[in-house]
Write an enzyme that holds these catalytic residues in place. Structure first.
Site, PDB file in Angstrom:
ATOM      1  CG  ASP A   1      -2.002  -0.972   1.185  1.00  0.00           C
ATOM      2  OD1 ASP A   1      -2.040  -1.741   0.199  1.00  0.00           O
ATOM      3  OD2 ASP A   1      -2.829  -0.994   2.106  1.00  0.00           O
TER       4      ASP A   1
ATOM      5  CE  LYS B   1     -33.227 -10.294  -9.713  1.00  0.00           C
ATOM      6  NZ  LYS B   1     -33.019  -9.137  -8.854  1.00  0.00           N
TER       7      LYS B   1
ATOM      8  CB  CYS C   1     -24.239   4.207  34.605  1.00  0.00           C
ATOM      9  SG  CYS C   1     -24.407   5.513  33.366  1.00  0.00           S
TER      10      CYS C   1
HETATM   11  S1  IVH Z   1     -29.048  -9.142 -16.395  1.00  0.00           S
HETATM   12  C1  IVH Z   1     -31.922  -7.545 -19.680  1.00  0.00           C
HETATM   13  N1  IVH Z   1     -27.735 -10.194 -14.426  1.00  0.00           N
HETATM   14  O1  IVH Z   1     -31.857  -7.542 -11.413  1.00  0.00           O
HETATM   15  C2  IVH Z   1     -31.495  -8.185 -18.441  1.00  0.00           C
HETATM   16  N2  IVH Z   1     -29.363  -8.531 -13.933  1.00  0.00           N
HETATM   17  O2  IVH Z   1     -34.743  -7.614 -11.145  1.00  0.00           O
HETATM   18  C3  IVH Z   1     -30.390  -7.467 -17.834  1.00  0.00           C
HETATM   19  N3  IVH Z   1     -29.530  -7.996 -11.563  1.00  0.00           N
HETATM   20  O3  IVH Z   1     -32.467  -4.539 -13.053  1.00  0.00           O
HETATM   21  C4  IVH Z   1     -30.143  -7.818 -16.436  1.00  0.00           C
HETATM   22  N4  IVH Z   1     -27.983  -9.376 -10.885  1.00  0.00           N
HETATM   23  O4  IVH Z   1     -30.274  -4.775 -11.815  1.00  0.00           O
HETATM   24  C5  IVH Z   1     -28.692  -9.316 -14.782  1.00  0.00           C
HETATM   25  N5  IVH Z   1     -26.448 -11.181 -12.777  1.00  0.00           N
HETATM   26  C6  IVH Z   1     -27.405 -10.306 -13.138  1.00  0.00           C
HETATM   27  C7  IVH Z   1     -28.087  -9.508 -12.214  1.00  0.00           C
HETATM   28  C8  IVH Z   1     -29.064  -8.636 -12.647  1.00  0.00           C
HETATM   29  C9  IVH Z   1     -28.852  -8.458 -10.514  1.00  0.00           C
HETATM   30  C10 IVH Z   1     -30.596  -6.980 -11.440  1.00  0.00           C
HETATM   31  C11 IVH Z   1     -30.629  -5.941 -12.485  1.00  0.00           C
HETATM   32  C12 IVH Z   1     -32.079  -5.843 -12.921  1.00  0.00           C
HETATM   33  C13 IVH Z   1     -32.760  -6.527 -11.796  1.00  0.00           C
HETATM   34  C14 IVH Z   1     -34.074  -7.085 -12.221  1.00  0.00           C
END
Ligand code: IVH
Length: 731
Positions: free
Chosen positions: A77, A163, A467
């Site tokens: 760092d 997701k 306290c």
């Molecule tokens: S693909 C056209 N991949 O989920 C599709 N979205 O509920 C494009 N999200 O607005 C999205 N993880 O913000 C994709 N691995 C992932 C994701 C993801 C989270 C979110 C994204 C979207 C929301 C929908």
């Protein structure tokens, strides 16, 4: 990994961060503009500064990438900070050499009057959800029907990734240079968060590689706060009496949508890329979606450009693999460094994707499989108040125990008075709780239909429950505090902190025993802990010999070997967490040097602002703290700054080693040599040892080591190890 302690000049001081001095950040930034920059300095000097700045930027970018994206740093760092400061110096002296993609702009400091909104060039859709294998099958079959001409092979390949539970964001790169960031907003228009996103350390300010880069590339992904940063942030917020965040997603959203971008910079956000928006190639061709034919290829390209992509993303062939993927992610979700709430499947073939298109709400080529929510209903029996180390009064929900996603939950934080009032949560209410992330339970809210007729709104106490002194709520703070410095709860929590992971990390000395010893009146402060011996400990109920031994030897080991940064962190100086303690320990020789430092000297350090500096000064100005420090000094708990960790690994780096028997020279000398080579010198036998070095008459440890399969060395073998590099060390 820790964050880089990037050098951050107090806002305004260097002037390098003001928007007015910058070339327009929405335009395309031409390569090597620094060589054509106007200015009045002599031509030769100018070229030298310009080329040095370019070299520094490239180097810093590279190290930044190694550190924040690959998690594999090559320099310390401090070495990074040196390069960074050199670049700041050049850019301050020669403002015309600044560029919008300079790493110096990552520290934030821009103050925006408001968040502007702009349209997305392509709408950012949400995703439809499925919750079961049947629903997933139905989704796939629908896609097949809508695209009868596509082959089975094509319709069988789905890219799957977690997701991510953050907020969606779109980054624009023009000719390889980052020029804009928009939040998803309502999908049509988003908020401009360019300056804030520039502070996100794993975001490439310039695409990696030699190009040619697309004329325009929109990268979509999620802005996240990893769990570690989230916990650290909430700890810090609590210490400052500021509001804590209910979950990492709220924390990420709150941190991104800041007008003061230095706040964003301090929050440790990350960006993970998962798809693309508009792509315009330099010389026409492949209009709108670039040369990548499959999603897998796109992800690979994004990685090569320097983006971090979601861990665990992979191609699934057929419904079984897709189903197995979802099951595996659900099982593994708690082990991930960030929160996920499902998995996303996207058709791998990008032609098919385009042909399928969108419904009014969502794509037909992608779907989210949401995990079942980990929520449960139970009764909030009581609200109790916990008094923290800094006197903050935290309300805690005492719940009728209930299983949430396989974990029994009986308590949950209610954060602060405002949170309780906001939810109008009352004792006796039936409440919904959820486990956000791994184990942190959260009260979602009361079930009003089940509220008892005689229930009354909760009144937050105005006195410290421990306290009895009057609590106060300082202006701008969300928390009530007990300001009594000798409140038993505050003292106890400070001691627990002292030995905890965030402090000296003394194994075997847990909160329960500290509490017991305090109750017995045997310890009143952290220094007293070191005066306990095995015999005395054995006088306590439930204290056995093994535990007592462990207690004493662990403290003894901490006393001898505690690094300065751990010691500073252990003291619990307000607003000085682990990261700040590291910064201080890297700059000051010992506590004496730190005590002598002026407010100004402290504020010159990375990440230390006026409040932190004042708090450090106030710590040393308090009599009880000085008395405590003198006791630590007298007992030899007085660490000094370690020399920089060696770049080169040695055969002993990180290895636990113990010396026993009579050696040819004093044992301390051997211990010092081992420490200098990066070893962790133990003071008692344990099965975790890597090496036991034996002299004459080694005693029982030798037999124990042999039994446990620990490598036994004599002096000669130890010396040989000292001379060896890491790679060829025998394990
Ligand atoms: S693909 C056209 N991949 O989920 C599709 N979205 O509920 C494009 N999200 O607005 C999205 N993880 O913000 C994709 N691995 C992932 C994701 C993801 C989270 C979110 C994204 C979207 C929301 C929908």
């Amino acid at each position: 990994m820790e964050q880089h302690t990037l050098f951050s000049a107090p806002s305004g001081e260097t002037g390098i961060l003001s928007e007015s001095a910058q070339p327009s950040s929405s335009g395309v930034f031409p390569d090597k503009a620094e060589f054509h920059a106007p200015g009045s300095a002599p031509a030769v000097a100018k070229d030298m500064d310009a080329s040095r700045a370019a070299v520094l930027r490239a180097e810093l970018d590279h190290h930044n990438y190694l550190y924040h994206t690959l998690d594999a740093p090559e320099i310390t760092d401090e070495a990074y900070d040196r390069l960074f400061r050199e670049l700041v110096e050049i850019e301050t002296r020669r403002p015309e050499l600044q560029t919008p993609d300079s790493p110096t702009r990552r520290t934030g400091g821009e103050l925006l009057p408001y968040l502007e909104t702009r349209p997305h060039s392509q709408r950012m859709y949400g995703l439809d959800n499925v919750f079961s294998p049947e629903e997933w099958q139905a989704f796939v079959q629908r896609a097949r029907r809508q695209l009868p001409e596509a082959s089975d092979g094509i319709m069988n390949e789905w890219w799957a990734d977690p997701k991510l539970d953050g907020l969606a964001c779109e980054l624009t790169y023009e000719h390889g240079v980052f020029t804009q960031a928009l939040t998803r907003g309502d999908g049509e228009t988003g908020e401009v968060v360019t300056a804030a996103m520039r502070t996100v350390r794993n975001l490439p300010l310039r695409l990696r590689g030699n190009g040619p880069f697309p004329a325009r590339l929109e990268v979509r992904g999620e802005v996240l706060m990893f769990r570690r940063q989230f916990e650290e942030l909430n700890r810090r917020q609590e210490e400052l009496g500021q509001k804590t965040f209910a979950n990492p997603r709220n924390a990420a959203a709150g941190s991104l949508r800041q007008l003061d971008t230095s706040i964003t910079a301090a929050r440790g956000l990350r960006f993970l890329a998962y798809s693309a928006g508009q792509i315009i190639m330099e010389r026409g061709g492949e209009a709108g979606r670039g040369p990548w034919e499959t999603h897998a290829e796109l992800i690979k390209a994004l990685r090569e450009y320097g983006f971090e992509t979601p861990t665990g993303g992979r191609l699934c062939r057929g419904p079984e693999e897709a189903l197995a993927y979802c099951r595996r992610m659900e099982a593994e979700r708690d082990g991930l460094p960030f929160e996920i709430d499902g998995v996303v499947y996207k058709l791998n073939d990008r032609d098919a994707e385009e042909a399928l298109g969108f419904t009014a709400r969502a794509p037909r080529f992608a779907v989210a499989w949401k995990f079942t929510a980990r929520r449960a209903k139970t009764v909030l029996e009581r609200i109790t108040i916990q008094v923290g180390r800094t006197g903050v009064l935290t309300p805690v929900a005492e719940l009728r125990p209930v299983s949430v996603g396989g974990v029994m939950v009986s308590r949950a934080t209610l954060h602060n008075e405002d949170e309780i009032r906001h939810m109008d949560i009352r004792e006796g209410d039936t409440v919904i709780i959820q486990r956000a992330g791994d184990v942190i339970p959260d009260v979602v809210g009361p079930v009003l239909e089940e509220r008892r007729a005689d229930s009354v709104p909760y009144e937050f106490p105005r006195r410290c429950p421990v306290c009895g002194s009057e609590a106060s709520r300082l202006e701008g703070e969300a928390a009530w505090r007990c300001l009594n410095m000798s409140c038993p709860a505050v003292l106890l929590r400070s001691m627990v902190h002292f030995v905890s992971k965030a402090g000296l990390d003394v194994q075997g000395v847990g909160a329960r025993w500290v509490e017991e010893l305090v109750k017995a009146g045997r310890v009143k402060n952290a220094a007293d802990l070191f005066t306990l011996d095995v015999r005395e400990l054995l006088g306590f109920e439930r204290m056995g010999e093994v535990l007592a031994e462990k207690f004493v030897t662990s403290l003894e080991e901490a006393r001898r070997t505690a690094p300065l940064e751990r010691f500073i962190a252990a003291l619990g100086i307000r607003q000085v967490g682990e990261q700040t303690a590291k910064t201080l320990a890297a700059h000051f020789e010992d506590m004496d040097a730190l005590e002598r430092a002026s407010q100004e000297e402290l504020m010159r350090l990375p990440d230390i602002g006026p409040e932190v500096a004042s708090s450090i000064r106030a710590f040393f100005a308090t009599d009880s703290n000085r008395t405590l420090l003198e006791r630590f000094r007298a007992m030899g708990l007085w660490p000094r700054r370690r020399e920089q960790p060696m770049r080169e690994e040695t055969a002993l780096s990180g290895r636990r080693i113990l010396f026993t028997g009579t050696l040819s020279r004093p044992r301390e000398e051997f211990q010092r040599m081992a420490e200098e080579a990066g070893a962790l010198v133990a003071s008692s036998f344990s099965k975790k040892l890597d090496y036991l070095v034996v002299g004459e008459n080694p005693g029982s440890k030798l037999a124990k080591a042999e039994e446990a399969g620990i490598a036994v060395l004599d002096e000669k073998a130890f010396s040989a190890l000292l001379d060896r590099k890491g790679e060829d060390a025998a394990r």
